[in-house]
Design an enzyme around this catalytic site. Structure first.
Site, PDB file in Angstrom:
ATOM      1  N   THR A   1      13.156  63.975  34.642  1.00 35.75           N
ATOM      2  CA  THR A   1      12.837  62.656  34.109  1.00 35.75           C
ATOM      3  C   THR A   1      11.910  62.816  32.913  1.00 35.75           C
ATOM      4  O   THR A   1      11.035  63.678  32.917  1.00 35.75           O
ATOM      5  CB  THR A   1      12.172  61.712  35.126  1.00 35.75           C
ATOM      6  OG1 THR A   1      11.943  60.443  34.510  1.00 35.75           O
ATOM      7  CG2 THR A   1      10.858  62.267  35.658  1.00 35.75           C
TER       8      THR A   1
ATOM      9  N   ARG B   1       8.118  54.341  32.104  1.00 31.15           N
ATOM     10  CA  ARG B   1       8.090  53.493  33.309  1.00 31.15           C
ATOM     11  C   ARG B   1       6.644  53.224  33.719  1.00 31.15           C
ATOM     12  O   ARG B   1       5.862  52.737  32.902  1.00 31.15           O
ATOM     13  CB  ARG B   1       8.916  54.126  34.430  1.00 31.15           C
ATOM     14  CG  ARG B   1       9.878  53.098  35.058  1.00 31.15           C
ATOM     15  CD  ARG B   1      10.559  53.651  36.271  1.00 31.15           C
ATOM     16  NE  ARG B   1      11.865  54.233  35.993  1.00 31.15           N
ATOM     17  CZ  ARG B   1      12.943  53.516  35.804  1.00 31.15           C
ATOM     18  NH1 ARG B   1      12.898  52.231  35.789  1.00 31.15           N
ATOM     19  NH2 ARG B   1      14.111  54.110  35.594  1.00 31.15           N
TER      20      ARG B   1
ATOM     21  N   ASP C   1       6.929  61.486  35.991  1.00 25.52           N
ATOM     22  CA  ASP C   1       6.309  60.735  37.111  1.00 25.52           C
ATOM     23  C   ASP C   1       6.586  61.394  38.459  1.00 25.52           C
ATOM     24  O   ASP C   1       6.481  60.750  39.514  1.00 25.52           O
ATOM     25  CB  ASP C   1       6.785  59.276  37.122  1.00 25.52           C
ATOM     26  CG  ASP C   1       8.295  59.131  37.331  1.00 25.52           C
ATOM     27  OD1 ASP C   1       8.775  57.981  37.382  1.00 25.52           O
ATOM     28  OD2 ASP C   1       8.993  60.157  37.456  1.00 25.52           O
TER      29      ASP C   1
HETATM   30  N1  ATP Z   1      15.456  54.605  47.360  1.00 27.87           N
HETATM   31  C1  ATP Z   1      16.626  55.263  47.229  1.00 27.87           C
HETATM   32  N2  ATP Z   1      17.297  55.711  48.330  1.00 27.87           N
HETATM   33  C2  ATP Z   1      18.460  56.377  48.184  1.00 27.87           C
HETATM   34  N3  ATP Z   1      19.059  56.640  47.005  1.00 27.87           N
HETATM   35  C3  ATP Z   1      18.423  56.217  45.888  1.00 27.87           C
HETATM   36  C4  ATP Z   1      17.185  55.506  45.934  1.00 27.87           C
HETATM   37  N4  ATP Z   1      16.806  55.205  44.653  1.00 27.87           N
HETATM   38  C5  ATP Z   1      17.773  55.715  43.851  1.00 27.87           C
HETATM   39  N5  ATP Z   1      18.726  56.319  44.583  1.00 27.87           N
HETATM   40  C6  ATP Z   1      19.923  56.977  44.077  1.00 27.87           C
HETATM   41  O1  ATP Z   1      19.537  57.849  43.011  1.00 27.87           O
HETATM   42  C7  ATP Z   1      20.223  57.501  41.817  1.00 27.87           C
HETATM   43  C8  ATP Z   1      19.291  57.599  40.616  1.00 27.87           C
HETATM   44  O2  ATP Z   1      18.085  56.861  40.871  1.00 27.87           O
HETATM   45  P1  ATP Z   1      17.330  56.138  39.642  1.00 27.87           P
HETATM   46  O3  ATP Z   1      18.311  55.283  38.919  1.00 27.87           O
HETATM   47  O4  ATP Z   1      16.110  55.503  40.199  1.00 27.87           O
HETATM   48  O5  ATP Z   1      16.954  57.299  38.605  1.00 27.87           O
HETATM   49  P2  ATP Z   1      16.005  58.561  38.842  1.00 27.87           P
HETATM   50  O6  ATP Z   1      16.716  59.591  39.613  1.00 27.87           O
HETATM   51  O7  ATP Z   1      14.713  58.084  39.390  1.00 27.87           O
HETATM   52  O8  ATP Z   1      15.830  59.110  37.363  1.00 27.87           O
HETATM   53  P3  ATP Z   1      14.934  58.476  36.174  1.00 27.87           P
HETATM   54  O9  ATP Z   1      13.647  58.035  36.787  1.00 27.87           O
HETATM   55  O10 ATP Z   1      14.768  59.600  35.206  1.00 27.87           O
HETATM   56  O11 ATP Z   1      15.719  57.344  35.599  1.00 27.87           O
HETATM   57  C9  ATP Z   1      20.762  56.104  42.030  1.00 27.87           C
HETATM   58  O12 ATP Z   1      22.033  55.988  41.402  1.00 27.87           O
HETATM   59  C10 ATP Z   1      20.900  55.973  43.527  1.00 27.87           C
HETATM   60  O13 ATP Z   1      22.210  56.329  43.951  1.00 27.87           O
HETATM   61  O1  F6P Z   2      18.200  53.862  31.540  1.00 23.91           O
HETATM   62  P1  F6P Z   2      17.718  52.476  31.777  1.00 23.91           P
HETATM   63  O2  F6P Z   2      18.329  51.855  33.002  1.00 23.91           O
HETATM   64  O3  F6P Z   2      17.751  51.606  30.559  1.00 23.91           O
HETATM   65  O4  F6P Z   2      16.177  52.617  32.194  1.00 23.91           O
HETATM   66  C1  F6P Z   2      15.196  52.969  31.233  1.00 23.91           C
HETATM   67  C2  F6P Z   2      14.149  53.714  32.012  1.00 23.91           C
HETATM   68  O5  F6P Z   2      14.617  55.033  32.281  1.00 23.91           O
HETATM   69  C3  F6P Z   2      13.640  55.971  31.861  1.00 23.91           C
HETATM   70  O6  F6P Z   2      13.995  56.440  30.598  1.00 23.91           O
HETATM   71  C4  F6P Z   2      13.574  57.137  32.811  1.00 23.91           C
HETATM   72  O7  F6P Z   2      13.140  56.695  34.053  1.00 23.91           O
HETATM   73  C5  F6P Z   2      12.340  55.184  31.777  1.00 23.91           C
HETATM   74  O8  F6P Z   2      11.379  55.801  30.935  1.00 23.91           O
HETATM   75  C6  F6P Z   2      12.838  53.865  31.233  1.00 23.91           C
HETATM   76  O9  F6P Z   2      11.979  52.781  31.526  1.00 23.91           O
HETATM   77 MG    MG Z   3      12.888  57.474  38.515  1.00 22.09          MG
END
Ligand code: ATP
Ligand code: F6P
Ligand code: MG
Length: 442
Positions: free
Chosen positions: A209, A256, A213
């Site tokens: 990410t 974020r 975070d």
């Molecule tokens: N609380 C949760 N429980 C289970 N699966 C989850 C949960 N939150 C997210 N996911 C799964 O993980 C995938 C990615 O989660 P999210 O969109 O929050 O991005 P991330 O992995 O946190 O990456 P970034 O923060 O860089 O955007 C989602 O498509 C979903 O399928």
């Molecule tokens: O890709 P999306 O759904 O527009 O979300 C943007 C968010 O994803 C990130 O780039 C990674 O979590 C954050 O910094 C930003 O707020």
């Molecule tokens: Mg995330």
């Protein structure tokens, strides 16, 4: 969360019986300042006071299993199939990790199949599993020169049973998940379903990410490239604000609920006069409020540069109608435009009509290819992930901790959000570099 040694033991599917292709290379290896033997462990703590405070003998101190190749592996490489999935927001380096995993598996382990799932966890559902691609060296030849991910990504919850059905259908032995906190929660959900079915399938996470975070890792890959990109935009508004009377430069940056990108980007070119992050609330009004302090700076210096993290000041914005994204992440109010409006209004009323230059780079800082630093970091994380998976580690994330590559239990990386510590040395550096007060009206 007080970490105990037993909280840090990673799960393994069982005894490693197969010779590793690295057995010969490892035969004479022993721990050094530049190498941790597979049977050794890396201490979590690094200050005398904390170590003394633990009051435990060395062998009971919280420590982490070393990452890296093993002399024996759990899976028979020739009979092993693996899957790779990239989830969540884009991040510089995703393609470097994919390429590193494919290279390591192909050139050293000679595994049977490497499958790439399309568009995040959606690619493992019944509806999309047919679009799975088989990856080889040709397929990943120069993808590291491109931003994004050749596999695509997505947000949004998916059905664990369907996803594990796909793993079974394809005969996947190891699933590599490259993603952030949400993705790791998704990986834990998959692991739970694997356990419920008593399957011999490993799930290994590579933390990703731009937000940085994620806890228990020095920095997430892509973060350095992202803040370096952000620096360019701060430099732009600095030049613009210098060339105008009452020039006001404002840059809003992703991250974020963590302000790391804003802090590092501001420190990088050291042009910012004010940095605002989610972790340090600020007040607009009053003699010590942000508006008065900016007015003072413009009156004295004729310009000002403000770097604001997208998650800062959310409490000042309209709370009504707040929504979430498909993954349940809170959608943020636009603090950048809010500040642009408030600063313009205040400075005009103060007889300092400003020339405002506002930039919101948004995706421009995460859709680029990884810089050299992150590229190296990514390929080394990829190697560590392959070694962990082949050694039967599961429910495990490979991270770099105090510059050593180690294994941590997946639940740790989702245990809390890594944020800038207002009492920490990073924020102290920001206050020293900008000259801003420890708080605006707080
Ligand atoms: N609380 C949760 N429980 C289970 N699966 C989850 C949960 N939150 C997210 N996911 C799964 O993980 C995938 C990615 O989660 P999210 O969109 O929050 O991005 P991330 O992995 O946190 O990456 P970034 O923060 O860089 O955007 C989602 O498509 C979903 O399928
Ligand atoms: O890709 P999306 O759904 O527009 O979300 C943007 C968010 O994803 C990130 O780039 C990674 O979590 C954050 O910094 C930003 O707020
Ligand atoms: Mg995330």
């Amino acid at each position: 969360m007080t970490l105990e040694l037993d909280d840090l033991r990673v799960r393994t599917l069982g005894e490693c019986r197969y010779d590793s292709p690295f057995a010969e290379m490892l035969a004479t290896k022993k721990t050094s300042p530049h190498y941790v033997h597979e049977d050794d462990r890396v201490l979590v703590d690094d200050t005398v006071s904390v170590l003394l405070g633990r009051g435990a003998p060395i062998e009971r101190l919280p420590s982490l299993e070393a990452a890296g190749p093993r002399r024996k592996v759990y899976f028979d490489p020739a009979a092993t199939s693996v899957g790779i999935v990239t989830c969540g927001g884009l991040c510089p380096g995703l393609n470097d990790v994919i390429r590193g995993i494919v290279q390591e598996l192909t050139e050293h382990y000679h595994v049977a199949h490497i499958y790439g799932f399309r568009n995040g966890y959606a690619g493992l559902t019944r509806q999309h599993r047919e679009r799975v691609v088989e990856l080889d060296l040709h397929a990943v030849r120069d993808i590291n020169n491109d931003g994004g991910t050749i596999l695509g990504s997505s947000r949004g919850d998916q059905d664990a049973e369907e996803m594990v059905d796909t793993l079974v259908e394809l005969g996947i032995d190891v699933l590599f998940v490259i993603g952030g906190d949400g993705s790791m929660r998704g990986a834990m959900k998959i692991t739970k379903e694997i356990d419920a079915r008593g399957l011999d399938v490993a799930v290994v996470g590579v933390p990703k990410t731009i937000d940085n975070d994620l806890p228990y890792t020095d920095q997430s890959f892509g973060f350095q490239t992202a803040f370096a990109q952000a620096t360019e935009f701060i430099a732009s508004v600095f030049v613009e604000s210098q060339a105008a009377e009452n020039g006001v430069g404002i840059v809003k940056l992703m991250g974020r609920h963590s302000g790391f990108i804003a802090c590092y980007a501001a420190l990088s070119n050291n042009d910012a006069d004010v940095v605002l992050i989610p972790e340090v609330p600020f007040v607009l009004d009053g003699p010590d409020g942000l508006l008065a302090r900016v007015e003072e700076h413009v009156r004295r210096h004729g310009q000002v540069v403000v770097v604001v993290a997208e998650g800062a000041g959310q409490e000042l914005l309209e709370q009504e109608g707040r929504t979430t994204d498909a993954s349940g992440n809170a959608k943020l109010g636009d603090i950048g435009l809010f500040l642009k409006e408030k600063l313009t209004e205040h400075l005009t009323e103060a007889g300092l009509p400003p020339t405002v230059r506002y930039l919101d780079p948004s995706y421009a800082i995460r859709s680029v290819a990884a810089n050299a630093y992150d590229s190296v970091y990514c390929v080394r994380l990829a190697h560590a992930a392959v070694h962990a998976g082949m050694a039967g580690r599961t429910d495990t994330v490979v991270v770099r901790w105090r510059r050593r590559f180690v294994h941590i239990p997946m639940r740790l990386i989702t245990s809390h959000r890594n944020q800038v510590d207002p009492d920490g040395d990073l924020w102290m550096s920001v206050l020293e570099a900008t000259g801003q007060p420890a708080s605006f009206g707080g």
